[in-house]
Scaffold this active site. Structure first.
Site, short mmCIF file in Angstrom:
data_model
loop_
_atom_site.label_atom_id
_atom_site.label_comp_id
_atom_site.label_asym_id
_atom_site.label_seq_id
_atom_site.Cartn_x
_atom_site.Cartn_y
_atom_site.Cartn_z
N ASP A 73 16.15 -38.60 0.85
CA ASP A 73 15.43 -39.57 0.03
C ASP A 73 16.20 -40.89 0.05
O ASP A 73 17.32 -40.95 0.56
CB ASP A 73 15.28 -39.06 -1.41
CG ASP A 73 16.56 -38.42 -1.91
OD1 ASP A 73 17.64 -38.92 -1.57
OD2 ASP A 73 16.48 -37.40 -2.63
N ASP A 75 17.71 -44.01 -2.27
CA ASP A 75 18.04 -44.50 -3.60
C ASP A 75 18.37 -45.98 -3.49
O ASP A 75 19.03 -46.41 -2.53
CB ASP A 75 19.25 -43.77 -4.17
CG ASP A 75 18.97 -42.28 -4.34
OD1 ASP A 75 17.85 -41.95 -4.74
OD2 ASP A 75 19.86 -41.46 -4.04
N ASP A 154 30.92 -40.40 -6.53
CA ASP A 154 31.84 -39.28 -6.34
C ASP A 154 32.76 -39.38 -5.13
O ASP A 154 33.97 -39.28 -5.23
CB ASP A 154 31.09 -37.94 -6.37
CG ASP A 154 29.83 -37.92 -5.53
OD1 ASP A 154 29.57 -38.90 -4.82
OD2 ASP A 154 29.10 -36.90 -5.59
P1 ATP Z 1 21.59 -35.83 -0.85
O1 ATP Z 1 20.43 -36.62 -1.40
O2 ATP Z 1 21.63 -35.70 0.63
O3 ATP Z 1 21.77 -34.53 -1.55
P2 ATP Z 1 23.16 -37.88 -2.06
O4 ATP Z 1 24.57 -38.31 -1.82
O5 ATP Z 1 22.10 -38.90 -1.87
O6 ATP Z 1 22.93 -36.62 -1.18
P3 ATP Z 1 22.13 -37.64 -4.71
O7 ATP Z 1 22.27 -36.51 -5.65
O8 ATP Z 1 20.80 -38.03 -4.21
O9 ATP Z 1 23.12 -37.31 -3.52
O10 ATP Z 1 22.84 -38.88 -5.42
C1 ATP Z 1 22.77 -40.21 -4.92
C2 ATP Z 1 24.13 -40.88 -5.09
O11 ATP Z 1 24.48 -40.94 -6.48
C3 ATP Z 1 25.29 -40.19 -4.42
O12 ATP Z 1 25.39 -40.55 -3.07
C4 ATP Z 1 26.45 -40.64 -5.23
O13 ATP Z 1 26.84 -41.95 -4.87
C5 ATP Z 1 25.88 -40.71 -6.63
N1 ATP Z 1 26.06 -39.45 -7.35
C6 ATP Z 1 25.19 -38.43 -7.43
N2 ATP Z 1 25.67 -37.44 -8.18
C7 ATP Z 1 26.88 -37.83 -8.60
C8 ATP Z 1 27.88 -37.27 -9.43
N3 ATP Z 1 27.71 -36.06 -9.95
N4 ATP Z 1 29.00 -37.98 -9.65
C9 ATP Z 1 29.18 -39.22 -9.11
N5 ATP Z 1 28.27 -39.79 -8.33
C10 ATP Z 1 27.15 -39.14 -8.07
MG MG Z 2 19.99 -38.62 -2.24
#
Ligand code: ATP
Ligand code: MG
Length: 454
Positions: A73, A75, A154
């Site tokens: 997705d 963001d 994170d």
């Molecule tokens: P994916 O969508 O492939 O699972 P993602 O890195 O995009 O991976 P998301 O859960 O969509 O993960 O979160 C988007 C962003 O928000 C992350 O890349 C990170 O920068 C931040 N983020 C998400 N969850 C956390 C957390 N628990 N602590 C700190 N930052 C976070």
């Molecule tokens: Mg994501």
């Protein structure tokens, strides 16, 4: 002046973890393929920028595109507040409590837009985050600068900001280099960051497996000691995170990673036993490998099937205890199913809406062995036949069910009626004498109702 000089001298050692240093990386250096960004995400950043706001694509999408993977997705992050964001789009609504953010919809796509947040470590964050007594952040709605926003993410590889207008990546923490080195580095002090949100440990295991990255030693070291904090995370959030891990396309590797870091106790406590046993380990491997292949081929995977598989050997073990206590096969199975689901719910909340399907998949298993009379036909017509059959294949692959039985069902379901009748007739010598003593077999016998398993 002297004070500043001394603090600069001490700075690198006394003020760990180190501060961020912004690098703005041009397209010629990072090579992120802009054409692979969703039109919706581009429209959102463009609109925000046209209205004088900063707007970037952030997080997993930037990371995945740099790795030539397809993002799950997109963001977007901006300096506009949720209200300002909502006002700019026709189909947009504010969601969330822990983090307030905006969902912008274009067609059937949703882009998540959030406002730069203050970091818990930064000055703006001081006293502004609500934490519980283990240090876990329970509310985090304080807005901040882009730099503080990078600080609260994170891992360095998740703290990259892409400006589609200038085609530039803003990298505060060396995330681009870490992507090149395939290393997962946490931002800030690992222990503090895991206390703020223990789910970050599970995320580390998931990303390491999905991206085939190495978890940096400073990020790994506190995990065994802090794994127990997962018990404080709401069970529904743990379920969501485990589902992401299982549906990552690299579930097998991720589950081994969880076990290697000692993270499985609070979420899948049966993993030790399962992997310690030869049949159990073969079953889990077959189930997760099968899931990974389906995800990689773009096929759907049912969460109920997945959790039915993860818990199956626990069910068998409980059933054995009931059989040893003198109960019959089906009552023993039903009692075991309830016990296992209840116990599992304490750690990780499998939503109750999945219970019905999970139980059906389990309770169909003994019925695959009963094929004579009208039973095979009735089982074939069962709405969950396909899931039950797929489950039987995994059991056969692991050696827990007979391969002959699985092969028979493979043939039976694709055969025409005449061949099906032959296949059943082929079973008759073994089964018929015993049955004939009880009642006369008849093709017209009324259909038995399936066992009650809802
Ligand atoms: P994916 O969508 O492939 O699972 P993602 O890195 O995009 O991976 P998301 O859960 O969509 O993960 O979160 C988007 C962003 O928000 C992350 O890349 C990170 O920068 C931040 N983020 C998400 N969850 C956390 C957390 N628990 N602590 C700190 N930052 C976070
Ligand atoms: Mg994501």
């Amino acid at each position: 002046m002297i004070k500043r000089f001394i603090s600069r001298l001490l700075g690198s050692t006394a003020r760990a973890p180190r501060k961020s240093r912004l690098q703005r990386i041009p397209a010629s250096e990072h090579g992120l393929p802009r054409e692979r960004i969703s039109p919706c995400a581009l429209k959102v950043t463009e609109t925000l920028q046209q209205h004088g706001h900063a707007a970037f694509i952030v997080g997993g999408a930037v990371r995945d595109l740099l790795l030539d993977k397809t993002p799950k997705d997109f963001d977007v992050v901006t300096d506009a507040t949720p209200e300002q964001i909502r006002a700019l789009f026709r189909r947009a609504h504010i969601i969330g409590r822990r983090f307030r953010l905006v969902h912008v919809l274009c067609g059937n796509e949703t882009v998540e837009v959030s406002t730069f947040r203050a970091s818990a470590a930064g000055e703006q964050g001081e006293g502004a985050h609500v934490t519980d007594d283990t240090g876990r952040i329970v509310r985090d709605n304080v807005f901040g600068t882009q730099e503080s926003d990078a600080e609260r993410r994170d891992f360095t590889v998740n703290a990259l900001y892409y400006d589609p207008g200038k085609e530039e990546i803003w990298d505060y923490r060396g995330g681009v280099q870490d992507i090149r080195n395939k290393v997962l580095r946490i931002i800030g002090d690992a222990g503090t960051r895991y206390r703020e949100d223990p789910v970050r440990m599970l995320r580390a295991a998931r990303f390491a497996a999905k991206l085939d990255f190495h978890i940096d030693e400073t990020a790994r070291a506190p995990m065994p000691e802090l794994a127990e904090l997962l018990a404080n995370v709401p069970p529904s959030r743990l379920f969501d995170e485990m589902l992401k891990l299982m549906l990552s396309g690299h579930a097998l590797r991720a589950v081994h990673q969880l076990r290697a870091e000692g993270l499985h106790y609070g979420v899948l406590p049966m993993l030790d036993k399962l992997l310690g046993d030869e049949t159990g380990s073969r079953f889990l491997t077959a189930a997760l490998h099968n899931t990974d292949l389906r995800i990689q081929a773009g096929k759907p995977v049912s969460p109920a099937f997945l959790f039915a598989a993860l818990l199956w050997h626990e069910v068998l073990e409980r059933q054995r205890a009931h059989l040893d206590a003198g109960e019959n096969e089906m009552p023993a199975l039903f009692a075991a199913m309830e016990e296992v689901l209840d116990k599992q719910r304490e750690a990780l909340a499998i939503p109750r809406r999945l219970d019905g399907t999970i139980k059906e998949i389990w309770s169909l298993q003994p019925r695959f062995a009963q094929r004579t009379g009208g039973r095979a036909w009735r089982l074939l017509a069962h709405p969950r036949f396909r899931a039950g059959y797929d489950f039987l294949l995994l059991r056969a692959e692991s050696g827990e069910a007979a391969q002959d039985l699985a092969d028979w069902w493979t043939q039976f379901q694709s055969a025409d009626d005449a061949l099906r009748a032959n296949l059943i007739a082929g079973l008759a010598p073994a089964a018929a004498p015993r049955r004939r003593r009880r009642r006369k077999p008849s093709a017209n016998r009324p259909v038995e109702s399936p066992p009650a398993h809802d």
